[in-house]
Design a protein around this motif. Structure first.
Motif, PDB file in Angstrom:
ATOM      1  N   VAL A 217      -7.001  16.185 -12.005  1.00  0.00           N
ATOM      2  CA  VAL A 217      -7.101  17.595 -11.434  1.00  0.00           C
ATOM      3  C   VAL A 217      -6.208  19.313 -10.960  1.00  0.00           C
ATOM      4  O   VAL A 217      -7.051  19.956 -10.917  1.00  0.00           O
ATOM      5  N   LEU A 218      -5.040  19.094 -11.199  1.00  0.00           N
ATOM      6  CA  LEU A 218      -3.886  19.638 -11.803  1.00  0.00           C
ATOM      7  C   LEU A 218      -4.149  20.460 -13.119  1.00  0.00           C
ATOM      8  O   LEU A 218      -3.847  21.737 -12.575  1.00  0.00           O
ATOM      9  N   ALA A 219      -4.472  20.129 -13.473  1.00  0.00           N
ATOM     10  CA  ALA A 219      -5.131  20.449 -15.141  1.00  0.00           C
ATOM     11  C   ALA A 219      -6.407  21.469 -15.507  1.00  0.00           C
ATOM     12  O   ALA A 219      -5.948  22.511 -15.518  1.00  0.00           O
ATOM     13  N   LEU A 220      -6.467  21.106 -14.480  1.00  0.00           N
ATOM     14  CA  LEU A 220      -8.149  21.866 -14.596  1.00  0.00           C
ATOM     15  C   LEU A 220      -7.717  22.769 -13.695  1.00  0.00           C
ATOM     16  O   LEU A 220      -8.788  23.929 -13.708  1.00  0.00           O
ATOM     17  N   GLY A 221      -7.099  22.672 -12.105  1.00  0.00           N
ATOM     18  CA  GLY A 221      -6.697  23.817 -11.979  1.00  0.00           C
ATOM     19  C   GLY A 221      -5.925  24.638 -12.213  1.00  0.00           C
ATOM     20  O   GLY A 221      -5.877  26.011 -11.839  1.00  0.00           O
ATOM     21  N   ALA A 222      -4.456  24.220 -13.057  1.00  0.00           N
ATOM     22  CA  ALA A 222      -4.263  25.429 -14.068  1.00  0.00           C
ATOM     23  C   ALA A 222      -5.400  25.948 -15.210  1.00  0.00           C
ATOM     24  O   ALA A 222      -5.326  27.425 -15.419  1.00  0.00           O
ATOM     25  N   LEU A 223      -6.306  25.440 -15.769  1.00  0.00           N
ATOM     26  CA  LEU A 223      -6.728  25.615 -16.450  1.00  0.00           C
ATOM     27  C   LEU A 223      -8.361  27.551 -16.878  1.00  0.00           C
ATOM     28  O   LEU A 223      -8.395  27.739 -16.572  1.00  0.00           O
ATOM     29  N   PHE A 224      -8.138  26.731 -15.225  1.00  0.00           N
ATOM     30  CA  PHE A 224      -8.835  27.411 -13.879  1.00  0.00           C
ATOM     31  C   PHE A 224      -8.496  29.073 -13.807  1.00  0.00           C
ATOM     32  O   PHE A 224      -9.468  29.871 -13.338  1.00  0.00           O
ATOM     33  N   GLN A 225      -6.739  29.627 -14.385  1.00  0.00           N
ATOM     34  CA  GLN A 225      -6.445  30.485 -13.754  1.00  0.00           C
ATOM     35  C   GLN A 225      -6.967  31.492 -15.538  1.00  0.00           C
ATOM     36  O   GLN A 225      -5.947  32.057 -14.967  1.00  0.00           O
ATOM     37  N   LEU A 226      -7.281  31.071 -16.013  1.00  0.00           N
ATOM     38  CA  LEU A 226      -7.350  31.241 -17.741  1.00  0.00           C
ATOM     39  C   LEU A 226      -7.414  33.029 -17.489  1.00  0.00           C
ATOM     40  O   LEU A 226      -7.024  33.795 -17.889  1.00  0.00           O
ATOM     41  N   PRO A 227      -8.900  33.202 -17.088  1.00  0.00           N
ATOM     42  CA  PRO A 227      -9.050  34.887 -16.739  1.00  0.00           C
ATOM     43  C   PRO A 227      -7.982  35.725 -15.996  1.00  0.00           C
ATOM     44  O   PRO A 227      -8.228  36.719 -16.870  1.00  0.00           O
ATOM     45  N   LEU A 228      -7.674  35.014 -15.273  1.00  0.00           N
ATOM     46  CA  LEU A 228      -6.788  36.139 -14.098  1.00  0.00           C
ATOM     47  C   LEU A 228      -5.866  36.275 -15.281  1.00  0.00           C
ATOM     48  O   LEU A 228      -5.382  37.154 -15.431  1.00  0.00           O
ATOM     49  N   VAL A 229      -4.876  35.527 -16.187  1.00  0.00           N
ATOM     50  CA  VAL A 229      -3.829  35.226 -17.049  1.00  0.00           C
ATOM     51  C   VAL A 229      -4.572  36.212 -17.775  1.00  0.00           C
ATOM     52  O   VAL A 229      -3.359  37.381 -18.329  1.00  0.00           O
ATOM     53  N   MET A 230      -5.810  36.326 -18.147  1.00  0.00           N
ATOM     54  CA  MET A 230      -5.679  36.930 -19.930  1.00  0.00           C
ATOM     55  C   MET A 230      -6.520  38.617 -18.948  1.00  0.00           C
ATOM     56  O   MET A 230      -5.771  38.984 -19.922  1.00  0.00           O
ATOM     57  N   VAL A 273     -14.442  19.051 -19.988  1.00  0.00           N
ATOM     58  CA  VAL A 273     -13.009  20.179 -19.424  1.00  0.00           C
ATOM     59  C   VAL A 273     -13.314  21.131 -20.671  1.00  0.00           C
ATOM     60  O   VAL A 273     -12.972  22.591 -20.631  1.00  0.00           O
ATOM     61  N   ALA A 274     -14.125  20.903 -21.911  1.00  0.00           N
ATOM     62  CA  ALA A 274     -13.939  22.116 -23.164  1.00  0.00           C
ATOM     63  C   ALA A 274     -14.739  22.903 -23.049  1.00  0.00           C
ATOM     64  O   ALA A 274     -14.650  24.492 -23.030  1.00  0.00           O
ATOM     65  N   VAL A 275     -15.973  23.140 -22.436  1.00  0.00           N
ATOM     66  CA  VAL A 275     -17.642  23.257 -22.400  1.00  0.00           C
ATOM     67  C   VAL A 275     -16.566  24.506 -20.853  1.00  0.00           C
ATOM     68  O   VAL A 275     -16.537  26.096 -20.963  1.00  0.00           O
ATOM     69  N   PRO A 276     -17.061  24.060 -20.043  1.00  0.00           N
ATOM     70  CA  PRO A 276     -15.762  25.283 -18.800  1.00  0.00           C
ATOM     71  C   PRO A 276     -14.644  25.793 -19.349  1.00  0.00           C
ATOM     72  O   PRO A 276     -14.391  26.719 -18.530  1.00  0.00           O
ATOM     73  N   ALA A 277     -13.653  25.813 -20.084  1.00  0.00           N
ATOM     74  CA  ALA A 277     -12.502  25.913 -20.413  1.00  0.00           C
ATOM     75  C   ALA A 277     -12.947  27.314 -21.353  1.00  0.00           C
ATOM     76  O   ALA A 277     -12.647  28.391 -21.671  1.00  0.00           O
ATOM     77  N   ILE A 278     -13.978  27.221 -21.908  1.00  0.00           N
ATOM     78  CA  ILE A 278     -14.947  28.146 -23.247  1.00  0.00           C
ATOM     79  C   ILE A 278     -15.528  29.528 -22.425  1.00  0.00           C
ATOM     80  O   ILE A 278     -15.366  30.419 -22.583  1.00  0.00           O
ATOM     81  N   VAL A 279     -15.740  28.839 -20.931  1.00  0.00           N
ATOM     82  CA  VAL A 279     -16.842  29.547 -20.768  1.00  0.00           C
ATOM     83  C   VAL A 279     -15.938  30.999 -19.816  1.00  0.00           C
ATOM     84  O   VAL A 279     -15.387  31.765 -19.758  1.00  0.00           O
ATOM     85  N   LEU A 280     -14.042  29.898 -19.517  1.00  0.00           N
ATOM     86  CA  LEU A 280     -13.521  31.140 -18.609  1.00  0.00           C
ATOM     87  C   LEU A 280     -12.764  31.491 -19.296  1.00  0.00           C
ATOM     88  O   LEU A 280     -12.392  32.766 -18.803  1.00  0.00           O
ATOM     89  N   TYR A 281     -12.883  31.153 -20.892  1.00  0.00           N
ATOM     90  CA  TYR A 281     -11.669  31.885 -21.878  1.00  0.00           C
ATOM     91  C   TYR A 281     -12.392  33.227 -21.980  1.00  0.00           C
ATOM     92  O   TYR A 281     -12.955  35.188 -22.566  1.00  0.00           O
ATOM     93  N   ALA A 282     -14.567  33.272 -21.990  1.00  0.00           N
ATOM     94  CA  ALA A 282     -15.564  34.088 -22.691  1.00  0.00           C
ATOM     95  C   ALA A 282     -15.375  35.463 -21.284  1.00  0.00           C
ATOM     96  O   ALA A 282     -15.202  36.201 -21.109  1.00  0.00           O
ATOM     97  N   VAL A 283     -15.381  34.825 -19.533  1.00  0.00           N
ATOM     98  CA  VAL A 283     -14.998  35.719 -19.008  1.00  0.00           C
ATOM     99  C   VAL A 283     -13.806  37.173 -18.944  1.00  0.00           C
ATOM    100  O   VAL A 283     -13.208  37.233 -18.421  1.00  0.00           O
TER     101      VAL A 283
END
Length: 303
Positions: A217-230, A273-283
């Motif tokens: 859950v913590l790893a996914l919470g951090a992963l969802f910050q990806l669009p903001l960081v980019m 995990v991988a598919v949401p990460a890819i979607v977040l990267y696209a966003v």
């Protein structure tokens, strides 16, 4: 004259001596520590209830496996009784009562998590209490951290923090919720089904389970910050949209590798995990594309 210079000095509001920085840091740390201690006193009183909340993904997964096992042996018993009416229900179930659907222990999953040592239960209770205290005191800790950082920021930088901080919190909570309500139940279900319950007794340790569920859950919470960081990197002109797009194929590979590390070892949760990460990267690429656009220079402006 000195007063006029202070008014024109853009650093006047943020300039602090080293001693003042240390005093400010100490004050924020003390307040954060007090918040954690108070929250820990509360969560220690309710750690059984908090443990039930953390156990829910595993409980849901085991209940689903048990329901499938009961359905399987109900059908098998019905077939055997057609051929031989003398076959008793207790061959697979605890009693002969048709309304009692409890299977023999050797035919289904163990419905409870286990502690494997004399001190494991205490350490698990401490872990749950600390996790709960950090969750309860989290807003206070973040606010103290923000207050310390804001002391050294310009007014426009403070406005930017106020703008993006709520978005960051919402993204973090979205990642945690996705991990808790979606990924963990499916992941633990597939783990429990890796071997037939009739062949392997699924004895899950409480401490190990707590470590896995909090990591996910913590790893996914951090992963969802990806669009903001980019978006931030693009606004700072450290990375542009073209560079993000060029890196996209490599990120797809990285997403699946990281998904295999932070999740149970099966392709389903890895993909979750991988598919949401890819979607977040696209966003994030979309955000970077708009963030990278700069207004045209004013021809009449002085260089």
């Amino acid at each position: 004259m000195a007063q006029s210079e202070d008014e024109d000095d853009p650093f006047a509001d943020t300039r602090m001596t080293l001693g003042e920085h240390l005093v400010e840091l100490r004050r924020r740390l003390i307040r954060g520590a007090i918040a954690i201690v108070v929250a820990l006193c509360v969560t220690w009183s309710y750690y059984p209830e908090l443990t039930k909340v953390l156990r829910r993904p595993m409980d849901d997964a085991l209940a689903k496996v048990d329901a499938e096992q009961r359905e399987k042996y109900e059908a098998l018993l019905a077939e055997e009784q057609k051929a031989d009416p003398s076959v008793r229900r207790t061959k697979y179930f605890l009693t002969d009562d048709p309304s009692d659907t409890r299977l023999l222990d050797r035919l289904t999953v163990t419905p409870r998590l286990s502690v494997l040592g004399p001190a494991d239960g205490f350490f698990a209770a401490m872990k749950v209490s600390i996790y709960g205290a950090l969750a309860v005191a989290g807003p206070i800790l973040l606010w103290q951290m923000w207050q310390f950082i804001a002391a050294g920021l310009y007014k426009n930088e403070r406005r930017a923090i106020f703008k993006y901080f709520p978005i960051s919190v919402a993204l973090f909570l979205g990642g945690v919720s996705f991990g808790y309500f979606v990924l963990c139940p499916y992941g633990f279900y597939f783990m429990a089904k890796a071997y037939p319950p009739e062949d392997i007794n699924n004895l899950s340790g409480l401490n190990e389970y707590l470590g896995v569920v909090t990591t996910i859950v913590l790893a996914l919470g951090a992963l969802f910050q990806l669009p903001l960081v980019m978006n931030a990197l693009a606004r700072l002109e450290l990375v542009n949209f073209a560079q993000f797009r060029k890196f996209f194929p490599y990120f797809v590979v990285i997403a699946f590798v990281v998904g295999g590390i932070v999740t149970p070892p099966d392709p389903y949760t890895q993909t979750f995990v991988a598919v949401p990460a890819i979607v977040l990267y696209a966003v994030g690429m979309l955000c970077a594309r708009f963030a990278g656009k700069k207004p045209a220079a004013n021809p009449g402006a002085r260089p």
